[in-house]
Scaffold this active site. Structure first.
Site, PDB file in Angstrom:
ATOM      1  N   PRO A  71       0.829  -1.207   0.000  1.00 18.51           N
ATOM      2  CA  PRO A  71       0.000   0.000   0.000  1.00 18.51           C
ATOM      3  C   PRO A  71       0.866   1.261   0.000  1.00 18.51           C
ATOM      4  O   PRO A  71       1.897   1.302   0.678  1.00 18.51           O
ATOM      5  CB  PRO A  71      -0.811  -0.121   1.290  1.00 18.51           C
ATOM      6  CG  PRO A  71      -0.112  -1.137   2.130  1.00 18.51           C
ATOM      7  CD  PRO A  71       0.664  -2.016   1.202  1.00 18.51           C
ATOM      8  N   GLY A  75       3.700   4.006   5.225  1.00 21.64           N
ATOM      9  CA  GLY A  75       4.816   3.804   6.155  1.00 21.64           C
ATOM     10  C   GLY A  75       5.563   2.512   5.887  1.00 21.64           C
ATOM     11  O   GLY A  75       6.442   2.131   6.652  1.00 21.64           O
ATOM     12  N   LEU A  76       5.218   1.823   4.791  1.00 25.38           N
ATOM     13  CA  LEU A  76       5.908   0.557   4.487  1.00 25.38           C
ATOM     14  C   LEU A  76       6.976   0.739   3.398  1.00 25.38           C
ATOM     15  O   LEU A  76       7.410  -0.227   2.772  1.00 25.38           O
ATOM     16  CB  LEU A  76       4.898  -0.521   4.075  1.00 25.38           C
ATOM     17  CG  LEU A  76       3.857  -0.887   5.134  1.00 25.38           C
ATOM     18  CD1 LEU A  76       2.944  -1.995   4.629  1.00 25.38           C
ATOM     19  CD2 LEU A  76       4.505  -1.310   6.452  1.00 25.38           C
ATOM     20  N   ALA A  80      10.171   4.410  -1.535  1.00 26.43           N
ATOM     21  CA  ALA A  80      11.577   3.991  -1.701  1.00 26.43           C
ATOM     22  C   ALA A  80      11.652   2.776  -2.614  1.00 26.43           C
ATOM     23  O   ALA A  80      12.521   2.698  -3.493  1.00 26.43           O
ATOM     24  CB  ALA A  80      12.200   3.661  -0.345  1.00 26.43           C
ATOM     25  N   ALA A  81      10.726   1.821  -2.430  1.00 23.41           N
ATOM     26  CA  ALA A  81      10.741   0.611  -3.264  1.00 23.41           C
ATOM     27  C   ALA A  81      10.492   0.972  -4.725  1.00 23.41           C
ATOM     28  O   ALA A  81      11.173   0.464  -5.622  1.00 23.41           O
ATOM     29  CB  ALA A  81       9.697  -0.387  -2.753  1.00 23.41           C
ATOM     30  N   ASP A 123      14.978   3.717   4.275  1.00 26.37           N
ATOM     31  CA  ASP A 123      14.053   3.032   3.361  1.00 26.37           C
ATOM     32  C   ASP A 123      14.771   2.580   2.091  1.00 26.37           C
ATOM     33  O   ASP A 123      14.581   1.449   1.626  1.00 26.37           O
ATOM     34  CB  ASP A 123      12.891   3.961   2.969  1.00 26.37           C
ATOM     35  CG  ASP A 123      11.978   4.281   4.143  1.00 26.37           C
ATOM     36  OD1 ASP A 123      12.407   4.103   5.283  1.00 26.37           O
ATOM     37  OD2 ASP A 123      10.833   4.711   3.904  1.00 26.37           O
TER      38      ASP A 123
HETATM   39  C1  MEV Z   1       9.827   7.089   7.279  1.00 32.35           C
HETATM   40  O1  MEV Z   1       9.630   5.720   6.911  1.00 32.35           O
HETATM   41  C2  MEV Z   1      10.764   7.186   8.421  1.00 32.35           C
HETATM   42  C3  MEV Z   1      11.197   8.576   8.878  1.00 32.35           C
HETATM   43  O2  MEV Z   1      12.187   8.366   9.879  1.00 32.35           O
HETATM   44  C4  MEV Z   1      11.748   9.408   7.762  1.00 32.35           C
HETATM   45  C5  MEV Z   1      13.060   8.881   7.210  1.00 32.35           C
HETATM   46  O3  MEV Z   1      13.754   8.096   7.874  1.00 32.35           O
HETATM   47  O4  MEV Z   1      13.416   9.334   6.100  1.00 32.35           O
HETATM   48  C6  MEV Z   1      10.048   9.316   9.509  1.00 32.35           C
END
Ligand code: MEV
Length: 289
Positions: A71, A75-76, A80-81, A123
């Protein structure tokens, strides 16, 4: 035509703190993002600042097709992927000869630009190489893979990493004497976790503490709190926000025999549950369809 895939990620410890030079522990998880790139004279792809930047950086034009079971904006690590898999597919399709390290570096540069300067390489590193890492500033340490049973709960509340990172920066600016010790406490949790990586029960307690500190930093969300409590109540070793927070996902570390029960509890608590585990493979070339 070239197709590459890359895994998603969860932060076990240290999100947000990593943006301030503290260490963090993150690991690659299933599912993966699949990206196909084809040389074309006219660029054609979904609207995405990440993909635009990939083509700009590598100075070529092409079409992109994305197939993701991860999704987005949750936050997963889907951005980046998508970024690392797009760079790898462009690199392959156009024969640019970039190494995996160069792709990881470029992907981080792109993430940082899109996140307006505030980002850690977590990430992009985890998605490029797979497995589990301790990340601190410019350094990464590969950690021995662990057989963790993870249950991810998606609150389905949308969030923006850039906005959450900015929110923490604002809070830290207004309350430096409170936020700095909080970031130091998150660092202490990560360092303690490093000594107990093969003890899920111990790690679970640390995850609960890390979650509380993320709440202090203002990146909680009522849906995430409910999911975290539901996971703990059904027997998780521990549970916390994973990633930027303010919506998105939480992750629970679970005993093997309870992961289905925890996933069920998350589903009835307004969440979408995903039972997952460590993916040791990072960027991977896929067979063209
Ligand atoms: C995002 O997955 C994690 C954060 O620490 C931002 C980052 O590390 O770039 C909030």
């Amino acid at each position: 035509m070239a197709t590459w895939s890359a895994p998603g990620k969860v932060f076990l410890f240290g999100e947000h703190a990593v943006v301030y030079g503290k260490p963090g522990i993150a690991l690659a998880i299933r599912p993966r993002v699949y990206v196909t790139v084809r040389k074309t004279s006219h660029a054609h792809h979904a609207k995405s600042p990440y993909i635009d930047q990939c083509f700009k950086e590598l100075n070529v034009k092409g079409s992109v097709y994305i197939n993701s079971q991860l999704p987005s904006s949750s936050g997963l690590g889907s951005s980046a992927a998508v970024t690392v898999a797009t760079l790898a597919a462009i690199n392959d399709e156009f024969g640019l000869g970039k190494t995996r390290d160069q792709i990881a570096e470029l992907a981080f540069k792109i993430e940082k630009r899109v996140q307006k300067g505030r980002a850690s390489p977590t990430d992009t590193t985890v998605s490029t190489y797979g497995g589990m890492f301790l990340i601190k500033e410019g350094t990464r340490k590969r950690l021995a893979p662990q057989n963790y049973h993870l249950v991810v709960g998606n609150s389905q509340a949308t969030h923006s990493t850039a906005r959450m990172v900015e929110k923490v920066a604002d809070l830290k600016g207004k309350y430096p004497t409170i936020c700095e010790p909080v970031l130091n406490a998150i660092e202490a949790i990560t360092l303690d976790a490093m000594k107990h990586l093969d003890e899920p029960q111990y790690l679970g307690r640390l995850m609960d503490m890390n979650h509380a500190l993320l709440d202090v930093l203002g990146v909680g969300h009522p849906h995430l709190s409910r999911l975290v409590l539901a996971a703990r109540a059904t027997g998780a070793y521990g549970a916390k926000i994973t990633g930027a927070g303010g919506g998105g996902c939480m992750v629970a570390l679970a005993p093997k025999n309870l992961k289905a029960r925890i996933a069920g509890a998350l589903e009835v608590t307004e969440g979408r549950a995903l039972i997952t585990c460590l993916d040791t493979e990072g960027l991977r070339k896929e067979k063209d369809a």
